[in-house]
Design an enzyme around this catalytic site. Structure first.
Site, mmCIF file in Angstrom:
data_model
loop_
_atom_site.group_PDB
_atom_site.id
_atom_site.type_symbol
_atom_site.label_atom_id
_atom_site.label_comp_id
_atom_site.label_asym_id
_atom_site.label_seq_id
_atom_site.Cartn_x
_atom_site.Cartn_y
_atom_site.Cartn_z
ATOM 1 N N GLY A 37 4.119 13.671 9.223
ATOM 2 C CA GLY A 37 4.563 12.959 10.415
ATOM 3 C C GLY A 37 3.821 13.285 11.697
ATOM 4 O O GLY A 37 4.267 12.900 12.783
ATOM 5 N N SER A 53 1.803 9.700 -0.221
ATOM 6 C CA SER A 53 2.173 11.098 -0.424
ATOM 7 C C SER A 53 3.665 11.214 -0.686
ATOM 8 O O SER A 53 4.479 10.832 0.163
ATOM 9 C CB SER A 53 1.806 11.924 0.810
ATOM 10 O OG SER A 53 2.360 13.219 0.713
ATOM 11 N N ASP A 93 -6.397 12.289 5.210
ATOM 12 C CA ASP A 93 -4.984 12.640 5.091
ATOM 13 C C ASP A 93 -4.441 13.049 6.448
ATOM 14 O O ASP A 93 -4.925 14.002 7.053
ATOM 15 C CB ASP A 93 -4.842 13.798 4.094
ATOM 16 C CG ASP A 93 -3.389 14.155 3.789
ATOM 17 O OD1 ASP A 93 -2.479 13.581 4.409
ATOM 18 O OD2 ASP A 93 -3.174 15.026 2.926
ATOM 19 N N GLY A 94 -3.414 12.295 6.918
ATOM 20 C CA GLY A 94 -2.742 12.679 8.154
ATOM 21 C C GLY A 94 -2.678 11.569 9.181
ATOM 22 O O GLY A 94 -3.699 11.166 9.719
ATOM 23 N N GLY A 144 -0.015 21.106 6.811
ATOM 24 C CA GLY A 144 1.214 21.882 6.818
ATOM 25 C C GLY A 144 2.465 21.126 7.158
ATOM 26 O O GLY A 144 3.556 21.543 6.789
ATOM 27 N N PHE A 145 2.329 19.983 7.838
ATOM 28 C CA PHE A 145 3.506 19.212 8.222
ATOM 29 C C PHE A 145 3.222 17.722 8.113
ATOM 30 O O PHE A 145 2.136 17.262 8.466
ATOM 31 C CB PHE A 145 3.918 19.512 9.671
ATOM 32 C CG PHE A 145 4.375 20.917 9.894
ATOM 33 C CD1 PHE A 145 5.681 21.287 9.631
ATOM 34 C CD2 PHE A 145 3.493 21.877 10.355
ATOM 35 C CE1 PHE A 145 6.109 22.589 9.834
ATOM 36 C CE2 PHE A 145 3.905 23.177 10.560
ATOM 37 C CZ PHE A 145 5.218 23.536 10.298
ATOM 38 N N SER A 197 4.509 8.991 5.740
ATOM 39 C CA SER A 197 5.570 8.366 6.522
ATOM 40 C C SER A 197 5.347 6.876 6.715
ATOM 41 O O SER A 197 6.299 6.090 6.699
ATOM 42 C CB SER A 197 5.679 9.052 7.895
ATOM 43 O OG SER A 197 5.975 10.419 7.749
ATOM 44 N N ASP A 233 1.149 16.907 -1.915
ATOM 45 C CA ASP A 233 0.795 17.935 -0.943
ATOM 46 C C ASP A 233 1.475 19.234 -1.353
ATOM 47 O O ASP A 233 2.687 19.395 -1.199
ATOM 48 C CB ASP A 233 1.260 17.525 0.458
ATOM 49 C CG ASP A 233 0.410 16.403 1.029
ATOM 50 O OD1 ASP A 233 -0.813 16.583 1.112
ATOM 51 O OD2 ASP A 233 0.969 15.354 1.391
ATOM 52 N N HIS A 281 -0.209 10.942 -4.291
ATOM 53 C CA HIS A 281 -0.697 12.158 -3.648
ATOM 54 C C HIS A 281 0.381 13.232 -3.601
ATOM 55 O O HIS A 281 1.521 12.975 -3.208
ATOM 56 C CB HIS A 281 -1.160 11.827 -2.228
ATOM 57 C CG HIS A 281 -1.887 12.922 -1.538
ATOM 58 N ND1 HIS A 281 -3.215 13.191 -1.771
ATOM 59 C CD2 HIS A 281 -1.480 13.823 -0.616
ATOM 60 C CE1 HIS A 281 -3.599 14.207 -1.005
ATOM 61 N NE2 HIS A 281 -2.559 14.613 -0.304
ATOM 62 N N MET A 338 -2.875 23.135 -0.604
ATOM 63 C CA MET A 338 -2.931 23.834 0.685
ATOM 64 C C MET A 338 -2.392 25.239 0.452
ATOM 65 O O MET A 338 -1.331 25.618 0.960
ATOM 66 C CB MET A 338 -2.112 23.075 1.729
ATOM 67 C CG MET A 338 -2.723 21.752 2.110
ATOM 68 S SD MET A 338 -1.663 20.763 3.182
ATOM 69 C CE MET A 338 -0.803 19.801 1.933
ATOM 70 N N MET A 354 2.049 23.084 -0.752
ATOM 71 C CA MET A 354 1.934 24.077 0.318
ATOM 72 C C MET A 354 2.603 25.380 -0.093
ATOM 73 O O MET A 354 3.659 25.364 -0.738
ATOM 74 C CB MET A 354 2.598 23.558 1.594
ATOM 75 C CG MET A 354 2.172 22.177 2.020
ATOM 76 S SD MET A 354 3.065 21.669 3.510
ATOM 77 C CE MET A 354 2.797 19.896 3.454
ATOM 78 N N MET A 396 -8.894 16.248 6.753
ATOM 79 C CA MET A 396 -7.575 16.234 7.366
ATOM 80 C C MET A 396 -7.685 15.647 8.774
ATOM 81 O O MET A 396 -8.493 16.104 9.580
ATOM 82 C CB MET A 396 -6.995 17.649 7.440
ATOM 83 C CG MET A 396 -6.642 18.269 6.098
ATOM 84 S SD MET A 396 -5.357 17.342 5.207
ATOM 85 C CE MET A 396 -3.988 17.406 6.383
ATOM 86 N N HIS A 410 -3.360 17.909 -3.665
ATOM 87 C CA HIS A 410 -3.994 18.558 -2.514
ATOM 88 C C HIS A 410 -3.399 19.955 -2.382
ATOM 89 O O HIS A 410 -2.245 20.116 -1.978
ATOM 90 C CB HIS A 410 -3.718 17.708 -1.264
ATOM 91 C CG HIS A 410 -4.220 18.309 0.015
ATOM 92 N ND1 HIS A 410 -3.798 17.852 1.247
ATOM 93 C CD2 HIS A 410 -5.100 19.317 0.268
ATOM 94 C CE1 HIS A 410 -4.395 18.548 2.197
ATOM 95 N NE2 HIS A 410 -5.185 19.442 1.626
#
Length: 217
Positions: free
Chosen positions: A147, A7, A177-178, A144-145, A200, A33, A31, A66, A35, A139, A64
C-alpha cells in the site's frame, strides 16, 4: 504484452481460494511476497500458505524472497511450487555472498532466477548480472509493506536498466513491484518493464478483473 502478477499479500485471506481463482482467470502470474522481519520490517507467510495455493493455482507462482539467507529456502520454495524466485541483492551483501551463487542455486532447482533491489540501491549494481539472471525485480517502494505510494524515480531506473540490456544485446524481463496501478502501468511498460506486480490496486478494487485488464497493454 506486459504480464500482470497480483500479489496475494493484498488478497482476502478469509477467501483466499476465491481470490486465487480470480487471478487464475485474469492474470499471468501469482506473486508471493515472503518477508522475514529481518531483511525487511515485517512478516508475511511461508510454505503452508504457498503449498495450499499451489494446489489451485493454474498460472506460474512468482516468489519474491525479502529474507536473510535466501539460499536456505530457495530449494524448498521451488519444491512448494514456485516457477520464479527472486531474492534481494541486499541479502547477498548482508551475508557476504556472491549474487551468482544464489542465481545458480535457483536455476539448479528448475526455477527462473531474479535479483531484486530496493529504491536506495543504485540500479547500476544490477548490470554485472544481466547475462546470469532470468529477470530483475525493481522495487518502486521500499520492501516490507503493502500500500505504499509509488516512487516516480523508479521509471528512470527501469529505463536505465533496459538501456544497458540493449547496449550489451541481452534483454531480460524487468519486474516492478510497489504502488503499481492502471495510472502508471503504461509509463512503466514504456520504460522497459515487462512484468507488473499489483496488490492493493487489484484486490482492493471494486472490480479486480477490470483492474487487471486496465494494466495490460
Amino acid at each position: 504484452m506486459i504480464k500482470i502478477a497480483p500479489s496475494i499479500l493484498a488478497a482476502d485471506f478469509l477467501h483466499l481460494e476465491r481470490d486465487v481463482m480470480l487471478v487464475n482467470d485474469h492474470a499471468d502470474l501469482l506473486h508471493f511476497d515472503v518477508m522475514d522481519g529481518c531483511l525487511v520490517p515485517n512478516l508475511s507467510f511461508g510454505f503452508p500458505v504457498m503449498e495450499a495455493v499451489a494446489k489451485v493455482a493454474t498460472i506460474p507462482l512468482d516468489v519474491h524472497l525479502m529474507i536473510i539467507n535466501p539460499d536456505k529456502y530457495i530449494e524448498r520454495f521451488a519444491k512448494a511450487g514456485a516457477s520464479l524466485i527472486s531474492f534481494h541483492l541486499e541479502a547477498a551483501d548482508e551475508a557476504g555472498k556472491d549474487v551468482r551463487e544464489y542465481i545458480s542455486l535457483a536455476k539448479s532447482c528448475g526455477v527462473k532466477a531474479g535479483v531484486a533491489i530496493d529504491p536506495d540501491v543504485p540500479v547500476e549494481r544490477l548490470f554485472p548480472y544481466i547475462e546470469d539472471v532470468d529477470f530483475f525485480l525493481i522495487m518502486s517502494v521500499f520492501a516490507g509493506f503493502g500500500g505504499q505510494k509509488f516512487i516516480e524515480e523508479s521509471i528512470g531506473r527501469i529505463a536505465a536498466l533496459r538501456k544497458e540490456m540493449e547496449r550489451v544485446g541481452i534483454v531480460k524481463d524487468i519486474e516492478v513491484d510497489g504502488g503499481v496501478s492502471g495510472a502508471n502501468a503504461k509509463a512503466l511498460a514504456d520504460a522497459g518493464a515487462t512484468m507488473l506486480v499489483a496488490g492493493s490496486s487489484v484486490f482492493k478494487a471494486e472490480d479486480p478483473a477490470a483492474a487487471i485488464a486496465g494494466m495490460k497493454l
